[in-house]
Design a protein around this motif. Structure first.
Motif, PDB file in Angstrom:
ATOM      1  N   ASN A  85     -15.295   3.708  -8.594  1.00  0.00           N
ATOM      2  CA  ASN A  85     -15.783   2.332  -8.591  1.00  0.00           C
ATOM      3  C   ASN A  85     -14.632   1.333  -8.461  1.00  0.00           C
ATOM      4  N   PHE A  86     -13.523   1.613  -9.180  1.00  0.00           N
ATOM      5  CA  PHE A  86     -12.347   0.751  -9.087  1.00  0.00           C
ATOM      6  C   PHE A  86     -11.778   0.775  -7.669  1.00  0.00           C
ATOM      7  N   THR A  87     -11.792   1.951  -7.037  1.00  0.00           N
ATOM      8  CA  THR A  87     -11.282   2.067  -5.670  1.00  0.00           C
ATOM      9  C   THR A  87     -12.121   1.237  -4.704  1.00  0.00           C
ATOM     10  N   GLU A  88     -13.441   1.344  -4.816  1.00  0.00           N
ATOM     11  CA  GLU A  88     -14.311   0.580  -3.909  1.00  0.00           C
ATOM     12  C   GLU A  88     -14.169  -0.917  -4.138  1.00  0.00           C
ATOM     13  N   MET A  89     -14.065  -1.338  -5.404  1.00  0.00           N
ATOM     14  CA  MET A  89     -13.889  -2.753  -5.695  1.00  0.00           C
ATOM     15  C   MET A  89     -12.577  -3.267  -5.102  1.00  0.00           C
ATOM     16  N   SER A  90     -11.519  -2.449  -5.212  1.00  0.00           N
ATOM     17  CA  SER A  90     -10.215  -2.862  -4.682  1.00  0.00           C
ATOM     18  C   SER A  90     -10.249  -2.980  -3.175  1.00  0.00           C
ATOM     19  N   LEU A  91     -10.920  -2.037  -2.530  1.00  0.00           N
ATOM     20  CA  LEU A  91     -10.993  -2.085  -1.062  1.00  0.00           C
ATOM     21  C   LEU A  91     -11.817  -3.274  -0.586  1.00  0.00           C
ATOM     22  N   ARG A  92     -12.851  -3.632  -1.357  1.00  0.00           N
ATOM     23  CA  ARG A  92     -13.642  -4.809  -0.965  1.00  0.00           C
ATOM     24  C   ARG A  92     -12.828  -6.100  -1.076  1.00  0.00           C
ATOM     25  N   ASN A  93     -11.856  -6.102  -1.967  1.00  0.00           N
ATOM     26  CA  ASN A  93     -11.035  -7.303  -2.184  1.00  0.00           C
ATOM     27  C   ASN A  93      -9.606  -7.091  -1.692  1.00  0.00           C
ATOM     28  N   ALA A  94      -9.456  -6.298  -0.646  1.00  0.00           N
ATOM     29  CA  ALA A  94      -8.113  -5.936  -0.175  1.00  0.00           C
ATOM     30  C   ALA A  94      -7.299  -7.159   0.248  1.00  0.00           C
ATOM     31  N   GLU A  95      -7.936  -8.128   0.921  1.00  0.00           N
ATOM     32  CA  GLU A  95      -7.180  -9.297   1.389  1.00  0.00           C
ATOM     33  C   GLU A  95      -6.643 -10.101   0.228  1.00  0.00           C
ATOM     34  N   VAL A  96      -7.442 -10.300  -0.798  1.00  0.00           N
ATOM     35  CA  VAL A  96      -6.991 -11.056  -1.972  1.00  0.00           C
ATOM     36  C   VAL A  96      -5.856 -10.329  -2.665  1.00  0.00           C
ATOM     37  N   ILE A  97      -5.972  -8.989  -2.789  1.00  0.00           N
ATOM     38  CA  ILE A  97      -4.934  -8.204  -3.467  1.00  0.00           C
ATOM     39  C   ILE A  97      -3.619  -8.292  -2.706  1.00  0.00           C
ATOM     40  N   ALA A 125      -2.683 -10.753  -0.677  1.00  0.00           N
ATOM     41  CA  ALA A 125      -2.184 -12.137  -0.754  1.00  0.00           C
ATOM     42  C   ALA A 125      -1.511 -12.411  -2.094  1.00  0.00           C
ATOM     43  N   MET A 126      -1.985 -11.787  -3.169  1.00  0.00           N
ATOM     44  CA  MET A 126      -1.427 -12.030  -4.507  1.00  0.00           C
ATOM     45  C   MET A 126      -0.323 -11.045  -4.867  1.00  0.00           C
ATOM     46  N   GLY A 127       0.005 -10.139  -3.944  1.00  0.00           N
ATOM     47  CA  GLY A 127       1.088  -9.188  -4.204  1.00  0.00           C
ATOM     48  C   GLY A 127       0.779  -8.217  -5.324  1.00  0.00           C
ATOM     49  N   MET A 128      -0.457  -7.793  -5.427  1.00  0.00           N
ATOM     50  CA  MET A 128      -0.875  -6.924  -6.529  1.00  0.00           C
ATOM     51  C   MET A 128      -0.986  -5.456  -6.129  1.00  0.00           C
ATOM     52  N   ILE A 129      -0.489  -5.107  -4.953  1.00  0.00           N
ATOM     53  CA  ILE A 129      -0.681  -3.741  -4.473  1.00  0.00           C
ATOM     54  C   ILE A 129      -0.001  -2.727  -5.380  1.00  0.00           C
ATOM     55  N   ASP A 130       1.260  -2.996  -5.776  1.00  0.00           N
ATOM     56  CA  ASP A 130       1.994  -2.040  -6.611  1.00  0.00           C
ATOM     57  C   ASP A 130       1.299  -1.823  -7.953  1.00  0.00           C
ATOM     58  N   GLY A 131       0.846  -2.898  -8.572  1.00  0.00           N
ATOM     59  CA  GLY A 131       0.154  -2.768  -9.852  1.00  0.00           C
ATOM     60  C   GLY A 131      -1.168  -2.035  -9.703  1.00  0.00           C
ATOM     61  N   LEU A 132      -1.867  -2.338  -8.598  1.00  0.00           N
ATOM     62  CA  LEU A 132      -3.154  -1.670  -8.361  1.00  0.00           C
ATOM     63  C   LEU A 132      -2.945  -0.173  -8.176  1.00  0.00           C
ATOM     64  N   VAL A 133      -1.917   0.201  -7.393  1.00  0.00           N
ATOM     65  CA  VAL A 133      -1.658   1.621  -7.153  1.00  0.00           C
ATOM     66  C   VAL A 133      -1.277   2.327  -8.453  1.00  0.00           C
ATOM     67  N   ARG A 134      -0.495   1.659  -9.312  1.00  0.00           N
ATOM     68  CA  ARG A 134      -0.114   2.271 -10.590  1.00  0.00           C
ATOM     69  C   ARG A 134      -1.340   2.515 -11.463  1.00  0.00           C
ATOM     70  N   ARG A 135      -2.217   1.508 -11.542  1.00  0.00           N
ATOM     71  CA  ARG A 135      -3.424   1.684 -12.363  1.00  0.00           C
ATOM     72  C   ARG A 135      -4.332   2.755 -11.766  1.00  0.00           C
ATOM     73  N   TRP A 136      -4.476   2.730 -10.435  1.00  0.00           N
ATOM     74  CA  TRP A 136      -5.321   3.732  -9.778  1.00  0.00           C
ATOM     75  C   TRP A 136      -4.789   5.141 -10.035  1.00  0.00           C
ATOM     76  N   GLY A 137      -3.466   5.302  -9.918  1.00  0.00           N
ATOM     77  CA  GLY A 137      -2.865   6.617 -10.144  1.00  0.00           C
ATOM     78  C   GLY A 137      -3.006   7.069 -11.585  1.00  0.00           C
ATOM     79  N   ARG A 138      -2.861   6.120 -12.532  1.00  0.00           N
ATOM     80  CA  ARG A 138      -3.010   6.473 -13.954  1.00  0.00           C
ATOM     81  C   ARG A 138      -4.442   6.936 -14.249  1.00  0.00           C
ATOM     82  N   ASP A 139      -5.417   6.159 -13.753  1.00  0.00           N
ATOM     83  CA  ASP A 139      -6.818   6.523 -14.013  1.00  0.00           C
ATOM     84  C   ASP A 139      -7.179   7.841 -13.331  1.00  0.00           C
ATOM     85  N   ARG A 140      -6.691   8.030 -12.116  1.00  0.00           N
ATOM     86  CA  ARG A 140      -6.986   9.271 -11.396  1.00  0.00           C
ATOM     87  C   ARG A 140      -6.342  10.468 -12.085  1.00  0.00           C
TER      88      ARG A 140
END
Length: 315
Positions: A190-202, A204-219
């Motif tokens: 669910n987190f992955t799909e939400m992130s992909l739906r908001n990819a442009e915002v992520i 633009a805000m430079g949140m890719i590294d943080g998102l990948v860290r959280r995604w990897g931790r949860d996975r």
């Protein structure tokens, strides 16, 4: 409570005719499985002692006819369960989609209820449900072993009870980590799909590294729990297979002792081993497929909660 019938339960009840036919075919299939031990019994006790080649040919033809009928009935049972799955899809899939649109779950993927329903529906057409249909007929084999000799029957009964106890233990030790793994994996999807739906915002805000860290931790947490559950299930499955093979061999030893004591014939000894192996086989199969059965049960529960909630909201 609004007194409205449970939607999923009503759909399953509408498919009851398919499951009843499958149960009847399961009885016929398990009766035909008796052809092999009966063939061995007759070979050792009649053909070998009499030297009659005609009897051997006739018994072999009867055995082949029984196996052909068994294969045909197994195909018919599989076809019946496939039609039950299709009927459930016609009854529920559109309602699940509508309920998903009307009452979307917070943070959950919109397609998750359909995936849950497909998870349950696929179990109906898999090998796991065949083992569930075969399990109630295992006492037939135990009863026939009792007819061969009471000692062999009590040994078979004790073996069956031990394997059933191991299956219950398997449910106890696998259920919790498997449920946690499934919940964590669902949240991660669910987190992955939400992130992909908001990819442009992520981006633009430079949140890719943080998102990948959280995604990897949860996975990683989900995979860790899956590994824990799989390791436990593998240990139990291997132990149950060891016990089944051991018991199937030990009953040969007990049968050999009874043959030496001239209480049974050699054919009865080998027939008892075949009967015990067939009687214990469904338990071993169910334990091997326990993970998919638990996931299907949990998925069906989520579908029921979605549809019942939707039904209550319409009242």
């Amino acid at each position: 409570m609004n007194g409205k019938p449970k939607i999923v339960r009503e759909a399953l009840r509408a498919c009851r005719r398919y499951f009843l036919f499958a149960a009847v075919f399961s009885l016929a299939i398990n009766l035909l499985y008796l052809a092999s031990p009966l063939y061995m019994l007759q070979i050792y006790d009649r053909v070998v002692t009499s030297g009659s080649e005609t009897t051997l040919v006739m018994l072999t033809l009867v055995l082949l006819a029984a196996f052909l009928a068994l294969a045909g009935l197994d195909l018919v049972r599989a076809a019946i369960l496939t039609r039950a799955s299709a009927r459930l899809d016609r009854l529920l899939s559109a309602r699940i989609l509508a309920a998903s649109v009307e009452t979307p779950s917070q943070g959950a993927s919109p397609s998750q209820p359909i995936r849950d329903f497909d998870t349950f529906r696929q179990v109906i057409t898999g090998s796991g449900i065949h083992a569930l249909f075969d399990l109630p007929w295992s006492p037939i084999y135990i009863g026939i072993i009792f007819l061969l000799h009471p000692w062999l029957g009590f040994f078979a009964l004790g073996s069956s009870l031990l394997l059933i106890a191991m299956a219950v233990l398997n449910e106890y030790i696998v259920r919790a980590p498997l449920k946690q793994a499934n919940d964590l994996a669902t949240a991660n999807y669910n987190f992955t799909e939400m992130s992909l739906r908001n990819a442009e915002v992520i981006r633009a805000m430079g949140m890719i590294d943080g998102l990948v860290r959280r995604w990897g931790r949860d996975r990683g947490l989900a995979i860790g729990q899956q590994g824990r559950a799989s390791d436990r299930a593998a240990v139990m499955s291997g132990l149950i297979r060891f016990l089944r093979l051991t018991m199937q061999s030990l009953i040969l030893g007990l049968g050999a002792y009874l043959v030496i004591e001239r209480q049974i014939t050699g054919g009865s000894m080998f027939a008892a081993s075949l009967l015990l192996g067939r009687g214990l086989q469904p338990v071993e199969q169910i334990v091997g497929l326990w993970r998919s059965l638990i996931l299907a049960r949990a998925a069906l529960g989520r579908v029921e909660r979605l549809l019942d909630g939707g039904a209550q909201g319409e009242r």
